[in-house]
Design an enzyme around this catalytic site. Structure first.
Site, PDB file in Angstrom:
ATOM      1  N   SER A 127       0.811  -1.215   0.000  1.00 49.21           N
ATOM      2  CA  SER A 127       0.000   0.000   0.000  1.00 49.21           C
ATOM      3  C   SER A 127       0.844   1.265   0.000  1.00 49.21           C
ATOM      4  O   SER A 127       0.497   2.259  -0.648  1.00 49.21           O
ATOM      5  CB  SER A 127      -0.939   0.000   1.212  1.00 49.21           C
ATOM      6  OG  SER A 127      -1.799  -1.117   1.177  1.00 49.21           O
ATOM      7  N   HIS A 181       0.866   4.449   4.411  1.00 57.34           N
ATOM      8  CA  HIS A 181       0.208   5.166   3.318  1.00 57.34           C
ATOM      9  C   HIS A 181       0.735   6.598   3.213  1.00 57.34           C
ATOM     10  O   HIS A 181       1.077   7.069   2.125  1.00 57.34           O
ATOM     11  CB  HIS A 181      -1.305   5.196   3.545  1.00 57.34           C
ATOM     12  CG  HIS A 181      -1.941   3.846   3.556  1.00 57.34           C
ATOM     13  ND1 HIS A 181      -3.261   3.644   3.911  1.00 57.34           N
ATOM     14  CD2 HIS A 181      -1.444   2.614   3.263  1.00 57.34           C
ATOM     15  CE1 HIS A 181      -3.547   2.359   3.830  1.00 57.34           C
ATOM     16  NE2 HIS A 181      -2.460   1.712   3.447  1.00 57.34           N
TER      17      HIS A 181
END
Length: 344
Positions: free
Chosen positions: A199, A251
């Site tokens: 991610s 992230h």
């Protein structure tokens, strides 16, 4: 012909260079017209990407992630550890590749012990046991089929187009560096759990798309619509990260890394510079990029190097990022009436 008529014709030829022997070009139809001013649309779609690359690195990343997941499940070997009343593997027809019980892993994947064994991100192992390689290996591991499928679909959707436009070298650098940047920020703030997944690297690609749009602002026609759409997608994905058990620090770290790298690696040359061979000598562009692109390049590179150096120094000194940023914990989890963030 009368003398007056002949004189009138000569005067007309003198006043109109396109007529008469001195004003004719080789075709006899007058001098060639001046080239039309260059506008962006003259270069067509190819101006956005002078060379259209074939995307092969992103598909290879997808294949590599799938292979690593299969190997992870093979090493996990749920049936060999399924003894006990609450140890019922899922999809037992897969044999050694069957999944852990859903109460242990609802994403249809391996156990946390297997992920830890194969290179998941864990603060004490990175800092105290000096296993810095986990900053990279963790981005190739996934917690389950659902986790893997979501990330790989996103990678194909985002990465293939970027690789076609900018080539495998630049997109590969952004992907890997963003993954590492996400791992570093995650390690600074999360100490009591492991982290896996691509991610952070994917958010790096999103960040690079945003900076690419900003640094090449003048070449886009629907720039406001593109900017709002991209910001909406980024906001939605970051908002998902505040749910429990989602590593939003990876992230954010990946996004910031990719955002800065986009200014460094994805700036496009000016249109007039691309068409310089077709322009008169005196009108050719001497600068490949606009001044603000050079400024963003220098500033982003400086911030990127400074950020990585400072983060790595703090990490390996054993500093806890939460001590320096009290509110940052809400980037990972916001407590509500439905869940608590105490165990996150």
């Amino acid at each position: 012909m009368a003398i007056g008529d002949d004189l009138e014709n000569r005067m007309s030829a003198k006043n109109h260079p396109g007529i008469g022997s001195k004003g004719l070009d080789r075709s006899g139809f007058g001098p060639p017209p001046r080239p039309a001013p260059l506008v962006y649309s003259d270069l067509g779609d190819d101006a956005l990407s002078p060379s259209q690359w074939t995307s092969w690195l992103v598909p290879m990343f997808v294949v590599a992630n799938v292979i690593v997941f299969v190997v992870t499940m093979f090493v996990n070997n749920c049936p060999a550890h399924s003894h006990g009343p609450n140890r019922h593997c899922v999809a037992t027809f897969l044999g050694r590749l069957s999944f852990e019980p859903l109460r242990n892993n609802p994403l249809f994947g391996p156990s946390s012990r297997t992920l830890e064994k194969l290179g998941s991100l864990q603060w004490d192992k990175v800092v105290e046991k000096h296993e810095a390689w986990r900053l990279l290996t963790c981005i190739w591991l996934h917690a389950g089929v659902i986790h893997l499928a979501a990330n790989m679909l996103s990678l194909v959707f985002i990465g293939v187009r970027l690789e076609q436009q900018f080539g495998f070298v630049r997109i590969g650098v952004i992907y890997l560096m963003s993954g590492i940047g996400g791992s570093i920020l995650s390690s600074l703030f999360i100490r009591n759990s492991i982290s896996v997944g691509a991610s952070g690297a994917l958010f790096g690609l999103l960040g690079s798309m945003l900076s690419e749009l900003l640094t090449n602002w003048t070449i886009y026609s629907n720039k406001i619509a593109a900017l709002l759409t991209l910001l909406f997608v980024i906001a939605i994905n970051l908002a998902i990260g505040i749910l429990p058990h989602v590593d939003n620090f990876a992230h954010v770290g990946g996004f910031l890394t990719g955002f800065l790298l986009g200014f460094v690696l994805l700036a496009r040359p000016q249109f007039k510079w691309l068409a310089r061979e077709n322009m008169p000598q005196g009108r050719r562009m001497t600068s490949k990029y606009k001044p603000y692109q050079y400024l963003l390049w220098l500033l982003s590179l400086a911030l990127l190097v400074l950020g990585f150096v400072m983060a790595l120094v703090l990490l390996f000194k054993g500093e806890d990022g939460n001590d320096h940023c009290r509110w940052c914990r809400y980037l990972r989890c916001i407590p509500t009436s439905r869940w608590s963030c105490d165990d996150v």
